[in-house]
Design a protein around this motif. Structure first.
Motif, short mmCIF file in Angstrom:
data_model
loop_
_atom_site.label_atom_id
_atom_site.label_comp_id
_atom_site.label_asym_id
_atom_site.label_seq_id
_atom_site.Cartn_x
_atom_site.Cartn_y
_atom_site.Cartn_z
N GLU A 1 -14.05 -12.51 -3.60
CA GLU A 1 -13.58 -11.16 -4.75
C GLU A 1 -14.78 -9.97 -3.82
N GLU A 2 -15.04 -10.58 -3.21
CA GLU A 2 -15.93 -9.12 -2.09
C GLU A 2 -15.36 -8.28 -1.52
N ILE A 3 -15.76 -6.98 -1.68
CA ILE A 3 -14.43 -5.67 -1.78
C ILE A 3 -15.13 -5.24 0.10
N LEU A 4 -13.94 -5.38 0.67
CA LEU A 4 -14.35 -5.09 1.96
C LEU A 4 -14.59 -3.06 2.44
N GLU A 5 -13.08 -2.83 1.75
CA GLU A 5 -12.72 -1.64 1.52
C GLU A 5 -12.10 -1.01 0.61
N ASP A 6 -13.00 0.37 -0.11
CA ASP A 6 -11.84 1.19 -1.26
C ASP A 6 -12.43 2.23 -0.87
N ILE A 7 -11.02 2.80 -1.11
CA ILE A 7 -10.75 4.04 -0.78
C ILE A 7 -9.94 4.78 -1.81
N TYR A 8 -10.88 6.06 -2.34
CA TYR A 8 -10.04 6.65 -3.71
C TYR A 8 -9.75 8.50 -3.43
N GLY B 1 -1.29 7.85 -2.72
CA GLY B 1 -2.43 7.72 -1.75
C GLY B 1 -3.02 8.46 -1.31
N THR B 2 -4.14 8.26 -0.13
CA THR B 2 -5.04 9.25 0.10
C THR B 2 -4.28 9.63 1.75
N ILE B 3 -4.27 11.00 2.50
CA ILE B 3 -4.02 10.64 3.37
C ILE B 3 -4.07 9.60 4.65
N GLY B 4 -3.04 9.08 5.50
CA GLY B 4 -3.63 8.70 6.71
C GLY B 4 -4.28 7.31 6.37
N VAL B 5 -3.62 6.76 5.00
CA VAL B 5 -4.61 5.33 4.71
C VAL B 5 -2.27 4.57 4.55
N ASN B 6 -2.50 3.19 5.10
CA ASN B 6 -1.16 2.84 4.93
C ASN B 6 -1.50 0.95 5.31
N LYS B 7 -0.87 0.45 4.30
CA LYS B 7 -1.19 -0.82 4.77
C LYS B 7 -1.66 -1.24 6.86
N ALA B 8 -0.74 -0.94 7.32
CA ALA B 8 -1.48 -1.49 8.87
C ALA B 8 -2.83 -0.31 8.85
N THR B 9 -3.30 0.64 8.62
CA THR B 9 -5.09 1.23 9.11
C THR B 9 -5.73 -0.25 7.54
N ALA B 10 -5.53 0.19 6.99
CA ALA B 10 -6.51 -1.56 6.26
C ALA B 10 -6.37 -2.87 7.57
N VAL C 1 -1.52 14.45 -0.63
CA VAL C 1 -1.22 13.02 -0.50
C VAL C 1 -0.13 13.03 0.36
N GLU C 2 -0.89 11.07 0.66
CA GLU C 2 0.21 10.22 1.23
C GLU C 2 1.53 10.22 0.28
N ILE C 3 2.46 10.10 -0.08
CA ILE C 3 3.83 9.69 -0.41
C ILE C 3 4.84 8.75 -0.64
N SER C 4 4.49 7.25 -1.26
CA SER C 4 4.87 6.08 -1.28
C SER C 4 5.62 5.11 -1.43
N SER C 5 6.95 4.42 -1.67
CA SER C 5 7.32 3.63 -2.74
C SER C 5 7.47 2.10 -2.08
N SER C 6 7.21 1.39 -3.41
CA SER C 6 7.52 0.26 -3.52
C SER C 6 8.52 -0.60 -3.45
N GLY C 7 9.43 0.25 -3.76
CA GLY C 7 10.69 -1.01 -4.13
C GLY C 7 11.02 -0.28 -5.58
N LEU C 8 10.27 0.14 -6.17
CA LEU C 8 10.21 0.17 -7.65
C LEU C 8 10.30 0.97 -8.22
N ASP C 9 10.83 1.37 -9.71
CA ASP C 9 11.32 2.85 -10.08
C ASP C 9 10.68 3.98 -10.15
N PHE C 10 8.99 4.11 -9.39
CA PHE C 10 8.32 5.55 -9.39
C PHE C 10 7.92 5.27 -8.16
#
Length: 268
Positions: free
Chosen positions: A83-90, A191-200, A178-187
């Motif tokens: 459970e070591e946190i390698l990256e944490d962006i706010y 998030g932070t601009i320029g941050v997504n699954k690919a960058t991580a 902000v970065e606007i995204s949807s994961s398929g749920l109803d909301f």
């Protein structure tokens, strides 16, 4: 090394909702066994999800294990089992309050949740928008009444509008903040601009010294598109919408057909 072995990935990144999980939120026995099998072959498994950390951990536990979690649409990367946190962006500290205030002024009735380091505080109505069994605390009256602390992500919804209509309304208010995204749920999620699954994943593979060409990725939603384009070999689920399929190299069977497991079996 034979050709079959050389074609194997060294890392597989897998979305959860609509991809690894079935429509009822469960993980099939076949899926759990296949993920365990590829991990036993020293292939790193990364759960790459829009879900917050506490919910992602619940997913990993039900799945039977993973090597890393990329959660909150790429804002946080955690190594397992340590459970070591390698990256944490706010988000910038002043942004959550100003954004919520602006959206409430322009779109009365908009509701919100804030994601913090290890949990989410949400107004009434959020729990009903999550898959069944996802752990979430009691609703609160107002996110702006919470004690100040770093916010990783803002989530928003509206009871009176379809998601697509609400999405068009919020774009004009939040602008490029902000970065606007949807994961398929109803909301929607901010998030932070320029941050997504690919960058991580790019940072994680660099850390692990894994070449991008030796990665596979699976996804089904808009917030998976960057990841699918990034991966050396990518699969959109057959239940994904057209734009997601266009971003992928291949189409896998649907989540309800254990599409991830069926595809990963080809490794062996």
């Amino acid at each position: 090394m034979n050709d079959r072995e050389s074609d194997r990935p060294e890392l597989v990144a897998i979305d959860v909702d609509g991809t690894l999980a079935r429509s009822d939120g469960s993980f099939s026995k076949k899926t759990c066994e296949t993920v365990a099998k590829i991990r036993s072959e020293n292939i790193k498994v990364v759960i790459a999800t829009g879900r917050p950390l506490i919910v992602a951990f619940d997913c990993v536990q039900k799945l039977g294990g993973a090597d890393f979690v990329v959660c909150s649409n790429g804002a946080m990367t955690v190594e397992l089992p340590s459970e070591e946190i390698l990256e944490d962006i706010y988000l910038p500290s002043e942004l959550p309050e100003s954004l919520v205030t602006s959206l409430r002024a322009k779109i009365p009735g908009a509701a919100f949740a804030f994601e913090f380091q290890r949990g989410v505080k949400a107004q009434r109505g959020f729990a009903e928008r999550l898959p069944s069994g996802v752990p979430i605390g009691e609703p609160i009256n107002d996110v702006l009444d919470l004690d100040p602390r770093p916010v990783r992500k803002i989530l928003t919804w509206h009871d009176d509008y379809e998601l697509s209509t609400f999405g068009k309304m919020i774009v004009g208010v939040v602008g490029d903040n902000v970065e606007i995204s949807s994961s398929g749920l109803d909301f929607f999620e901010f998030g932070t601009i320029g941050v997504n699954k690919a960058t991580a994943l790019e940072k994680l593979t660099a850390r692990l010294k894994i070449d991008n060409g030796k990665t596979w990725a699976f996804g089904d939603e808009q917030n998976d598109i960057e990841m699918l384009r990034w991966a050396g070999q990518s699969y959109a689920m057959s239940n994904a919408e057209h734009s997601v399929k266009e971003a992928a190299d291949f189409i896998a069977p649907s989540n309800d057909e254990d599409g991830v497991a069926v595809t990963l079996e080809s490794i062996f």
